[in-house]
Motif scaffolding. Structure first.
Motif, PDB file in Angstrom:
ATOM      1  N   THR A 121       0.845  -1.187   0.000  1.00  9.57           N
ATOM      2  CA  THR A 121       0.000   0.000   0.000  1.00  9.57           C
ATOM      3  C   THR A 121       0.881   1.237   0.000  1.00  9.57           C
ATOM      4  O   THR A 121       1.717   1.410   0.904  1.00  9.57           O
ATOM      5  CB  THR A 121      -0.917   0.036   1.233  1.00  9.57           C
ATOM      6  N   PHE A 122       0.752   2.068  -1.018  1.00 12.34           N
ATOM      7  CA  PHE A 122       1.493   3.322  -1.073  1.00 12.34           C
ATOM      8  C   PHE A 122       0.828   4.349  -0.168  1.00 12.34           C
ATOM      9  O   PHE A 122      -0.373   4.585  -0.257  1.00 12.34           O
ATOM     10  CB  PHE A 122       1.551   3.843  -2.514  1.00 12.34           C
ATOM     11  N   GLU A 135       8.094   9.520   1.279  1.00 13.30           N
ATOM     12  CA  GLU A 135       6.834   8.837   1.550  1.00 13.30           C
ATOM     13  C   GLU A 135       7.088   7.340   1.675  1.00 13.30           C
ATOM     14  O   GLU A 135       8.194   6.875   1.419  1.00 13.30           O
ATOM     15  CB  GLU A 135       5.813   9.161   0.454  1.00 13.30           C
ATOM     16  N   THR A 136       6.108   6.593   2.070  1.00 12.68           N
ATOM     17  CA  THR A 136       6.351   5.201   2.433  1.00 12.68           C
ATOM     18  C   THR A 136       5.422   4.225   1.723  1.00 12.68           C
ATOM     19  O   THR A 136       4.375   4.601   1.204  1.00 12.68           O
ATOM     20  CB  THR A 136       6.199   4.995   3.954  1.00 12.68           C
ATOM     21  N   ILE A 137       5.853   2.972   1.742  1.00  7.69           N
ATOM     22  CA  ILE A 137       5.037   1.842   1.297  1.00  7.69           C
ATOM     23  C   ILE A 137       4.898   0.897   2.482  1.00  7.69           C
ATOM     24  O   ILE A 137       5.895   0.537   3.126  1.00  7.69           O
ATOM     25  CB  ILE A 137       5.684   1.100   0.113  1.00  7.69           C
ATOM     26  N   THR A 138       3.674   0.512   2.790  1.00  9.14           N
ATOM     27  CA  THR A 138       3.423  -0.468   3.845  1.00  9.14           C
ATOM     28  C   THR A 138       3.136  -1.822   3.211  1.00  9.14           C
ATOM     29  O   THR A 138       2.332  -1.918   2.280  1.00  9.14           O
ATOM     30  CB  THR A 138       2.234  -0.050   4.720  1.00  9.14           C
ATOM     31  N   TYR A 139       3.807  -2.851   3.710  1.00 11.08           N
ATOM     32  CA  TYR A 139       3.616  -4.206   3.206  1.00 11.08           C
ATOM     33  C   TYR A 139       2.913  -5.056   4.262  1.00 11.08           C
ATOM     34  O   TYR A 139       3.242  -4.991   5.450  1.00 11.08           O
ATOM     35  CB  TYR A 139       4.960  -4.852   2.870  1.00 11.08           C
ATOM     36  N   ASN A 140       1.963  -5.847   3.808  1.00 12.24           N
ATOM     37  CA  ASN A 140       1.282  -6.811   4.678  1.00 12.24           C
ATOM     38  C   ASN A 140       1.535  -8.218   4.157  1.00 12.24           C
ATOM     39  O   ASN A 140       1.637  -8.431   2.935  1.00 12.24           O
ATOM     40  CB  ASN A 140      -0.218  -6.531   4.724  1.00 12.24           C
ATOM     41  N   TYR A 186       8.653   0.599   4.044  1.00 13.81           N
ATOM     42  CA  TYR A 186       9.787   1.021   3.218  1.00 13.81           C
ATOM     43  C   TYR A 186       9.640   2.495   2.878  1.00 13.81           C
ATOM     44  O   TYR A 186       8.557   2.947   2.488  1.00 13.81           O
ATOM     45  CB  TYR A 186       9.838   0.194   1.929  1.00 13.81           C
ATOM     46  N   THR A 187      10.728   3.250   3.051  1.00 15.08           N
ATOM     47  CA  THR A 187      10.733   4.674   2.721  1.00 15.08           C
ATOM     48  C   THR A 187      11.211   4.861   1.290  1.00 15.08           C
ATOM     49  O   THR A 187      12.312   4.415   0.926  1.00 15.08           O
ATOM     50  CB  THR A 187      11.636   5.456   3.692  1.00 15.08           C
ATOM     51  N   THR A 232       5.212  -2.212  -6.805  1.00 20.45           N
ATOM     52  CA  THR A 232       4.423  -1.036  -6.469  1.00 20.45           C
ATOM     53  C   THR A 232       4.745   0.062  -7.470  1.00 20.45           C
ATOM     54  O   THR A 232       5.869   0.579  -7.503  1.00 20.45           O
ATOM     55  CB  THR A 232       4.746  -0.548  -5.049  1.00 20.45           C
ATOM     56  N   ALA A 233       3.782   0.408  -8.293  1.00 22.60           N
ATOM     57  CA  ALA A 233       3.990   1.462  -9.288  1.00 22.60           C
ATOM     58  C   ALA A 233       4.007   2.827  -8.598  1.00 22.60           C
ATOM     59  O   ALA A 233       3.210   3.095  -7.689  1.00 22.60           O
ATOM     60  CB  ALA A 233       2.888   1.419 -10.340  1.00 22.60           C
ATOM     61  N   LEU A 234       4.932   3.663  -9.011  1.00 24.68           N
ATOM     62  CA  LEU A 234       5.061   5.003  -8.446  1.00 24.68           C
ATOM     63  C   LEU A 234       4.970   6.035  -9.554  1.00 24.68           C
ATOM     64  O   LEU A 234       5.745   6.005 -10.505  1.00 24.68           O
ATOM     65  CB  LEU A 234       6.409   5.143  -7.723  1.00 24.68           C
ATOM     66  N   GLU A 235       4.017   6.933  -9.421  1.00 29.44           N
ATOM     67  CA  GLU A 235       3.875   8.024 -10.384  1.00 29.44           C
ATOM     68  C   GLU A 235       4.376   9.300  -9.714  1.00 29.44           C
ATOM     69  O   GLU A 235       3.696   9.864  -8.863  1.00 29.44           O
ATOM     70  CB  GLU A 235       2.422   8.179 -10.828  1.00 29.44           C
ATOM     71  N   GLY A 236       5.568   9.692 -10.065  1.00 30.69           N
ATOM     72  CA  GLY A 236       6.135  10.886  -9.451  1.00 30.69           C
ATOM     73  C   GLY A 236       6.995  11.682 -10.411  1.00 30.69           C
ATOM     74  O   GLY A 236       7.606  12.674 -10.018  1.00 30.69           O
ATOM     75  N   CYS A 237       7.053  11.263 -11.662  1.00 31.91           N
ATOM     76  CA  CYS A 237       7.911  11.920 -12.641  1.00 31.91           C
ATOM     77  C   CYS A 237       7.141  12.794 -13.623  1.00 31.91           C
ATOM     78  O   CYS A 237       7.709  13.268 -14.609  1.00 31.91           O
ATOM     79  CB  CYS A 237       8.735  10.874 -13.397  1.00 31.91           C
TER      80      CYS A 237
END
Length: 337
Positions: A121-122, A135-140, A186-187, A232-237
């Motif tokens: 989860t982003f 920002e972080t990603i939480t893993y379960n 994860y940061t 985990t896809a990251l849209e930041g660019c």
């Protein structure tokens, strides 16, 4: 004369049969196999005495997974399917082939197994809809005992640098699952945003309670049968210019912020006043150290490092993408107190 009494003593031979006693339930390792895990003759007898294998002939059933030896020992092959097995064997005396006994060998083949599902989860801390460094990603994690014996000492490891895994060792019964004990955070780094995703995989390990066989599994993002990494896809660019600047120290719009510029370090930002005079120019603009805060840093008549007056300015942003393709955008910038 001396009288002598003769007594007749009759000795009757007792033909004790072979006594064969059932064996089991014996637990064996079906993953690695085992040599001579039992000798079926150990609890059998001939004429009331332990049986010497050289004095008997043993007849066994056939099995693709078990090897029955002439001395009474039995082997189980590696990769034997788990479950209960029953084998009836017969022991006959060589000197008297009609003197036979039968018994049953009962075996439980343990095949421990474990599976793990890892979901991500982003955490969009600033609610911008885009990923930012920090920002972080939480893993379960959902861990399931998919074998046929209980497991203990279950732990999770994750080799992604910087990830922090939480959770203490647990035990699971057959078919039992746990999805609350383990988690990880994860940061996000700027390099992750540049790569547009974070990919990683966890490993779960546990051992069987009976034989101590260690089993492990690589995580899948969806089910217990696959071993696909969690992406985990990251849209930041995606470049977006926030053109309001009010460098008054209140933490709101204190600098000229260009979202996504960190993905394109080969860049130049130019800012002009309303007369077309260059008041700010910076290569490698990064929103952190190289940033516009309303201070003149251009080759102008305005004193270097002097605060610029409130008003409307014009910016030009030039940058190259990862394919060295040149991009340019421009627009108005509004400087206020």
């Amino acid at each position: 004369a001396t009288a002598t009494a003769n007594e007749l003593i009759t000795v009757t031979a007792v033909d004790d049969p072979i006594v064969a006693i059932n064996d089991g339930l014996i637990t064996v390792d079906g993953i690695n196999g085992a040599l001579e895990f039992i000798n079926v003759l150990d609890n059998d007898s001939l004429y009331g005495l332990p049986i010497n294998s050289s004095d008997v002939v043993i007849s066994y059933p056939t099995s693709p997974y078990f090897e029955f030896n002439s001395d009474g020992t039995v082997n189980v092959k590696p990769n034997t399917p788990g479950g209960n097995y029953a084998f009836t064997y017969q022991v006959c005396e060589k000197a008297n082939p009609s003197n036979c006994g039968s018994a049953i060998l009962n075996v439980f083949v343990e095949v421990p197994a474990i599976a793990i599902i890892k979901t991500a989860t982003f955490n969009d801390i600033d609610n911008s809809g885009f990923a930012n460094a920090g920002e972080t990603i939480t893993y379960n994690f959902k861990v399931t005992n998919t074998g046929n014996v209980p497991l203990s000492g279950i732990m999770i490891t994750d080799l992604l640098p910087g990830i922090v895994v939480s959770g203490q060792p647990i035990s699971l019964a057959v078919n039992e699952s746990d999805e609350h004990t383990f988690s990880a955070v994860y940061t996000i780094l700027q390099s992750d945003i540049n790569n547009k995703s974070v990919t990683n995989q966890a490993i779960v390990k546990g051992s069987s309670s009976a034989k101590g066989v260690v089993v492990e599994d690589k995580s899948d993002y969806l089910n217990n049968l696959e071993d696909n990494p969690t992406v985990t896809a990251l849209e930041g660019c995606l470049i977006k210019v926030f053109n309001a600047v009010s460098p008054n120290g209140d933490g709101d719009n204190d600098k000229f912020y260009i979202r996504g510029i960190e993905c394109y370090p080969d860049n130049t930002v130019e800012i002009y006043n309303r007369w077309g005079v260059l008041v700010f120019e910076k290569d490698h603009y990064d929103n952190i150290s190289n940033t516009f805060k309303g201070i003149s840093e251009g080759r102008t008549t305005i004193k270097t490092s002097e605060g610029l007056p409130v008003g409307t300015y014009f910016y030009i942003l030039k940058y190259k993408d990862s394919d060295a393709k040149q991009h340019e955008s421009s627009g108005y910038l509004y400087l206020s107190n």
